[in-house]
Design a protein around this motif. Sequence first.
Motif, short mmCIF file in Angstrom:
data_model
loop_
_atom_site.label_atom_id
_atom_site.label_comp_id
_atom_site.label_asym_id
_atom_site.label_seq_id
_atom_site.Cartn_x
_atom_site.Cartn_y
_atom_site.Cartn_z
N ALA A 108 94.42 4.10 117.74
CA ALA A 108 93.62 4.55 116.59
C ALA A 108 94.24 4.13 115.27
O ALA A 108 93.70 4.43 114.20
CB ALA A 108 93.46 6.07 116.63
N TYR A 148 97.36 7.48 119.53
CA TYR A 148 97.74 7.31 118.13
C TYR A 148 97.83 5.82 117.78
O TYR A 148 97.32 5.37 116.75
CB TYR A 148 99.07 8.02 117.89
CG TYR A 148 99.54 7.97 116.46
CD1 TYR A 148 99.10 8.91 115.54
CD2 TYR A 148 100.45 7.01 116.04
CE1 TYR A 148 99.54 8.88 114.22
CE2 TYR A 148 100.89 6.97 114.74
CZ TYR A 148 100.43 7.90 113.82
OH TYR A 148 100.87 7.87 112.53
N ASP A 167 94.94 6.87 112.69
CA ASP A 167 93.81 7.51 112.00
C ASP A 167 93.14 8.52 112.95
O ASP A 167 92.45 8.13 113.89
CB ASP A 167 92.80 6.44 111.58
CG ASP A 167 91.63 6.99 110.78
OD1 ASP A 167 91.43 8.22 110.76
OD2 ASP A 167 90.91 6.16 110.19
N CYS A 168 93.33 9.79 112.69
CA CYS A 168 92.80 10.82 113.58
C CYS A 168 91.28 10.83 113.64
O CYS A 168 90.70 11.37 114.58
CB CYS A 168 93.34 12.20 113.20
SG CYS A 168 92.80 12.80 111.59
N THR A 169 90.62 10.22 112.69
CA THR A 169 89.16 10.16 112.73
C THR A 169 88.66 9.13 113.74
O THR A 169 87.46 9.05 114.01
CB THR A 169 88.56 9.84 111.34
OG1 THR A 169 88.92 8.50 110.96
CG2 THR A 169 89.02 10.84 110.30
N LYS A 170 89.59 8.35 114.32
CA LYS A 170 89.21 7.31 115.28
C LYS A 170 89.57 7.66 116.72
O LYS A 170 89.38 6.85 117.62
CB LYS A 170 89.87 5.98 114.90
CG LYS A 170 89.38 5.45 113.56
CD LYS A 170 90.04 4.14 113.21
CE LYS A 170 89.52 3.66 111.86
NZ LYS A 170 90.21 2.44 111.43
N TYR A 171 90.07 8.87 116.97
CA TYR A 171 90.48 9.26 118.32
C TYR A 171 89.31 9.20 119.30
O TYR A 171 89.47 8.73 120.43
CB TYR A 171 91.10 10.65 118.35
CG TYR A 171 92.44 10.76 117.64
CD1 TYR A 171 93.17 9.64 117.25
CD2 TYR A 171 92.98 12.00 117.35
CE1 TYR A 171 94.38 9.77 116.60
CE2 TYR A 171 94.20 12.13 116.70
CZ TYR A 171 94.90 11.00 116.33
OH TYR A 171 96.10 11.13 115.70
N ASP A 172 88.14 9.64 118.89
CA ASP A 172 86.98 9.60 119.78
C ASP A 172 86.66 8.16 120.18
O ASP A 172 86.32 7.89 121.33
CB ASP A 172 85.75 10.25 119.13
CG ASP A 172 85.84 11.76 119.11
OD1 ASP A 172 86.60 12.34 119.93
OD2 ASP A 172 85.14 12.37 118.27
N ALA A 173 86.77 7.24 119.24
CA ALA A 173 86.49 5.84 119.54
C ALA A 173 87.49 5.30 120.56
O ALA A 173 87.12 4.50 121.43
CB ALA A 173 86.53 5.01 118.26
N VAL A 174 88.72 5.74 120.48
CA VAL A 174 89.75 5.31 121.43
C VAL A 174 89.36 5.74 122.84
O VAL A 174 89.48 4.98 123.80
CB VAL A 174 91.14 5.86 121.05
CG1 VAL A 174 92.14 5.66 122.18
CG2 VAL A 174 91.63 5.21 119.77
#
Length: 72
Positions: free
Chosen positions: A28, A25, A31-38
């Motif tokens: 990111a 969290y 921003d839950c749309t950035k979890y994959d990037a993390v």
Amino acid sequence: MQPSAIEKDSGVANFDRFGLFNTIYLLAGGDCTKYDAVFNLSYSEAYMTLARKAEEARYQKRFNEIILSRNA
């Protein structure tokens, strides 16, 4: 960084139940749309980002304490 008495009284320990998700969290930026990037970050990128955020939080806490003491 250990929580202060005020943070403890405010319930900071309630976040413990989220475990590793707290790190995801934070990295990111909430921003839950950035979890994959993390998940694609290298260990060193994640570590340095968290280390910098921790140092920034310690600085901000000290800064606020100084401002409050000077305005008292």
